[in-house]
Design an enzyme around this catalytic site. Structure first.
Site, short mmCIF file in Angstrom:
data_model
loop_
_atom_site.label_atom_id
_atom_site.label_comp_id
_atom_site.label_asym_id
_atom_site.label_seq_id
_atom_site.Cartn_x
_atom_site.Cartn_y
_atom_site.Cartn_z
N PHE A 150 0.82 -1.22 0.00
CA PHE A 150 0.00 0.00 0.00
C PHE A 150 0.84 1.26 0.00
O PHE A 150 0.37 2.32 -0.38
CB PHE A 150 -0.94 -0.01 1.23
CG PHE A 150 -0.26 0.44 2.50
CD1 PHE A 150 -0.16 1.79 2.80
CD2 PHE A 150 0.32 -0.47 3.38
CE1 PHE A 150 0.48 2.23 3.96
CE2 PHE A 150 0.96 -0.05 4.53
CZ PHE A 150 1.04 1.31 4.81
N ARG A 178 -5.70 -1.66 -0.32
CA ARG A 178 -6.00 -0.50 0.52
C ARG A 178 -6.03 0.81 -0.28
O ARG A 178 -6.71 1.76 0.08
CB ARG A 178 -4.98 -0.38 1.65
CG ARG A 178 -5.22 -1.49 2.67
CD ARG A 178 -4.22 -1.44 3.78
NE ARG A 178 -3.70 -2.77 4.01
CZ ARG A 178 -2.57 -3.04 4.62
NH1 ARG A 178 -1.82 -2.06 5.06
NH2 ARG A 178 -2.18 -4.27 4.78
N CYS A 282 9.48 1.94 3.53
CA CYS A 282 10.43 0.87 3.84
C CYS A 282 11.83 1.43 4.02
O CYS A 282 12.70 0.77 4.55
CB CYS A 282 10.42 -0.19 2.75
SG CYS A 282 11.12 0.43 1.23
P1 NAD Z 1 1.57 -6.62 3.01
O1 NAD Z 1 2.59 -7.69 3.10
O2 NAD Z 1 0.44 -6.63 3.98
O3 NAD Z 1 0.87 -6.64 1.55
C1 NAD Z 1 1.63 -6.64 0.37
C2 NAD Z 1 0.84 -7.34 -0.73
O4 NAD Z 1 0.64 -8.69 -0.37
C3 NAD Z 1 -0.53 -6.74 -0.97
O5 NAD Z 1 -0.80 -6.72 -2.35
C4 NAD Z 1 -1.45 -7.69 -0.23
O6 NAD Z 1 -2.75 -7.77 -0.81
C5 NAD Z 1 -0.75 -9.03 -0.37
N1 NAD Z 1 -1.01 -9.92 0.77
C6 NAD Z 1 -1.25 -9.56 2.05
N2 NAD Z 1 -1.45 -10.66 2.81
C7 NAD Z 1 -1.33 -11.73 2.00
C8 NAD Z 1 -1.43 -13.16 2.21
N3 NAD Z 1 -1.69 -13.66 3.41
N4 NAD Z 1 -1.24 -13.96 1.15
C9 NAD Z 1 -0.97 -13.44 -0.08
N5 NAD Z 1 -0.88 -12.11 -0.32
C10 NAD Z 1 -1.05 -11.26 0.70
O7 NAD Z 1 2.36 -5.23 3.05
P2 NAD Z 1 1.76 -3.77 3.15
O8 NAD Z 1 1.23 -3.55 4.53
O9 NAD Z 1 0.88 -3.48 2.00
O10 NAD Z 1 3.08 -2.89 2.94
C11 NAD Z 1 3.94 -2.53 4.00
C12 NAD Z 1 5.13 -3.44 4.07
O11 NAD Z 1 5.84 -3.41 2.83
C13 NAD Z 1 6.15 -3.02 5.11
O12 NAD Z 1 6.63 -4.16 5.78
C14 NAD Z 1 7.26 -2.35 4.30
O13 NAD Z 1 8.53 -2.36 4.90
C15 NAD Z 1 7.23 -3.20 3.08
N6 NAD Z 1 7.86 -2.52 1.95
C16 NAD Z 1 9.08 -2.97 1.55
C17 NAD Z 1 9.73 -2.35 0.49
C18 NAD Z 1 11.07 -2.85 0.02
O14 NAD Z 1 11.49 -2.50 -1.07
N7 NAD Z 1 11.77 -3.66 0.80
C19 NAD Z 1 9.13 -1.27 -0.15
C20 NAD Z 1 7.88 -0.84 0.29
C21 NAD Z 1 7.24 -1.48 1.34
#
Ligand code: NAD
Length: 506
Positions: A150, A178, A282
């Site tokens: 998100f 979201r 992140c």
């Molecule tokens: P999230 O893991 O909740 O969701 C990411 C994606 O996975 C979404 O599209 C979501 O629909 C899907 N998803 C969620 N639960 C799932 C499940 N059980 N099974 C399959 N798919 C599922 O992450 P978020 O809250 O959207 O984003 C925040 C997180 O992303 C933080 O931990 C942040 O550090 C990380 N992030 C990392 C980077 C990087 O480059 N390392 C960049 C941006 C964000």
């Protein structure tokens, strides 16, 4: 009636037939502003059908023409930038200026992808043996997918889709449920830019949609960004189904403050990178590591003062430093960490709990929070909080500070602030983290370098954007060819024709 956000399939917006939906909030007010469909497995398979049908013709389009579509796309995104930024800000909660930055960082990767004709060039060796030439070519994988978080609803989908499309793949995007509207607008702009229908598709959903992508054999690669537990799950499941995967996860980025650092610069850097976008980045700095008590005491005093001056309010308002968090659940989660920090004995210098904005009492706000005397065994040090919470974890000397960043389970970004070139060089060389800033708090590499964290921040062997992205979204074919000359034919005739040993260059 509440607006329903469509999928975008086969070049057009498509209403879902599945039935399951999720609320999309306006975090600044707390109101539900739209609903998003959660696709069924059948719907996702239909999207993949479309992508599969469209991909061969796109792959056969020469790379210069593919790049021209991306050039036009950039122009259209600039044309609509203000509208896109407002939409992004209203669903995510980041400020309007920050939303523009989210879009711009995505566009910078698309600009890099315009170099696709050059980036896709293979290698060539002539005369590798008698009459033998060897060359390699990079070919698209076919249908590939992106599953995105998100917190950067424009930038990360574009980081994934840009190189994939430029390389001749068809792309299925499963954005965060979201803040799903901007990805759909981007899909419309791709069509307006001349991308053939079916080459870029957006399907909304949750685990059911993701699992269908992961298990469908036609999807050849999955690029994921999100939290670490989901990144690990996606990496393992994609690999078990024979797909390439690059999965980027959570973070806990440290900023080391050496005793000789310019404290004004450090305080500005920590305030901006710790609290910008409500800490939902992140690459946010969430741990300040002053080296020695003298600079730690000075830093804690200065930060406490500055935190009080931060302006928190509706994301679309002028003059706001940061806006609300993405959901009420996110606020509750972060408040839980603040309580845990207190219970574990950290010193709370600023408490953001219970923060409200007049006229927006139901918004998902949290004031800036600052802890001092945080130790490495505390949950607020070990775990990613993903909110406007900065912790000060003091180190007695440089080696301890270096070890703290290196030993942490996450290894996304890290920074050192110092005037000592020797210390900076040593730190950059030895720290066990993927992206390093020297007097730069958010060291997100520019588009033509690659982006990727280490340890539990990244799974897979190739990074995002830069040349790695083109490697990830292509497979290499190597051709060994021989056009026998008269001399060779004669040599073959003399040696008796067929050979039964492995060919070598002996
Ligand atoms: P999230 O893991 O909740 O969701 C990411 C994606 O996975 C979404 O599209 C979501 O629909 C899907 N998803 C969620 N639960 C799932 C499940 N059980 N099974 C399959 N798919 C599922 O992450 P978020 O809250 O959207 O984003 C925040 C997180 O992303 C933080 O931990 C942040 O550090 C990380 N992030 C990392 C980077 C990087 O480059 N390392 C960049 C941006 C964000």
């Amino acid at each position: 009636m509440t607006r329903m956000i469509p999928h975008f399939i086969g070049g057009t917006a498509v209403e879902s037939s599945g039935g399951r939906v999720a609320d999309v909030f306006e975090p600044s007010t707390g109101a539900v502003q739209a609903r998003v469909p959660l696709a069924t497995a059948d719907e996702v398979r239909a999207v993949i059908d479309n992508a599969e049908a469209a991909q061969p013709e796109w792959a056969a389009t020469n790379p210069q023409k593919r790049a021209r579509v991306l050039m036009k796309f950039i122009e259209l995104v600039h044309r609509d930038r203000d509208e896109l930024a407002r939409l992004l800000s209203s669903e995510h909660g980041k400020t309007l200026e920050d939303a523009k930055g989210d879009i711009q960082r995505g566009i910078e990767v698309i600009e890099f992808c315009i170099g696709a004709p050059h980036l896709l060039k293979g290698e060539y060796s002539t005369g590798a043996g008698a009459g033998i030439d060897v060359y390699s070519m990079r070919q698209p994988l076919g249908v590939v997918a992106g599953i995105t978080p998100f917190n950067f609803p424009a930038m990360i989908p574009l980081w994934k889709a840009g190189p994939a499309l430029a390389a001749g793949n068809a792309f299925v995007l499963k954005p965060s449920e979201r803040d799903p509207s901007v990805p759909v607008r981007l899909a419309e702009l791709f069509i307006e830019a001349g991308l053939p229908a079916g080459v870029f598709n957006v399907v909304h959903g949750d685990k059911e949609a993701v699992d269908t992508i992961l298990t469908d054999p036609r999807v050849r690669a999955v690029g994921f960004v999100g939290s670490t537990p989901i990144a690990e799950y996606i990496y393992a499941t994609a690999a078990a189904h024979g797909k390439r995967a690059q999965c980027f996860g959570g973070a806990k980025n440290h900023l080391i403050v050496m005793p000789d650092a310019d404290l004004d610069q450090v305080v500005d850097a920590l305030i901006g990178s710790g609290y910008g976008s409500a800490g939902e980045r992140c690459m946010a700095i969430s741990v300040a590591v002053p080296v020695g008590d003298e600079i730690a005491d000075a830093l804690a005093a200065r930060l406490t003062e500055r935190v009080r001056e931060l302006k928190v309010g509706p994301s679309l308002a002028d003059d706001v430093d940061y806006g609300p968090l993405v959901t009420r659940a996110a606020v509750e989660r972060v408040e839980g960490y603040i309580q845990q920090g207190i219970d574990e004995g950290a010193t709370l210098l600023a408490d953001g709990r219970g923060f409200t904005v007049e006229g927006h009492e139901d918004g998902f706000y949290l004031g800036p929070t600052l802890f001092d005397h945080v130790t490495t065994d505390m949950a607020i040090y070990r775990e990613e909080i993903f909110g406007p919470v900065l912790v000060i974890a003091r180190a007695p000397d440089y080696e301890h500070a270096l070890a703290m960043a290196s030993d942490h389970e996450y290894g996304n970004g890290v920074a050192i602030f110092t005037r000592d070139g020797d210390a900076a060089r040593d730190f950059a060389a030895r720290v066990n983290v993927g992206m390093v800033g020297v007097n730069v708090p958010i060291p997100v590499p520019i588009a033509y370098f690659t982006f990727g964290g280490w340890k539990n921040s990244g799974f897979g062997d190739l990074n995002q954007h830069g040349a790695d992205a083109f490697r990830f979204y292509t497979k290499t074919k190597t051709v060994t060819s021989r056009w026998p000359s008269g001399i060779l034919r004669q040599a073959q005739a003399e040696s008796g024709g067929a050979s039964f040993v492995i060919p070598t260059m002996h």
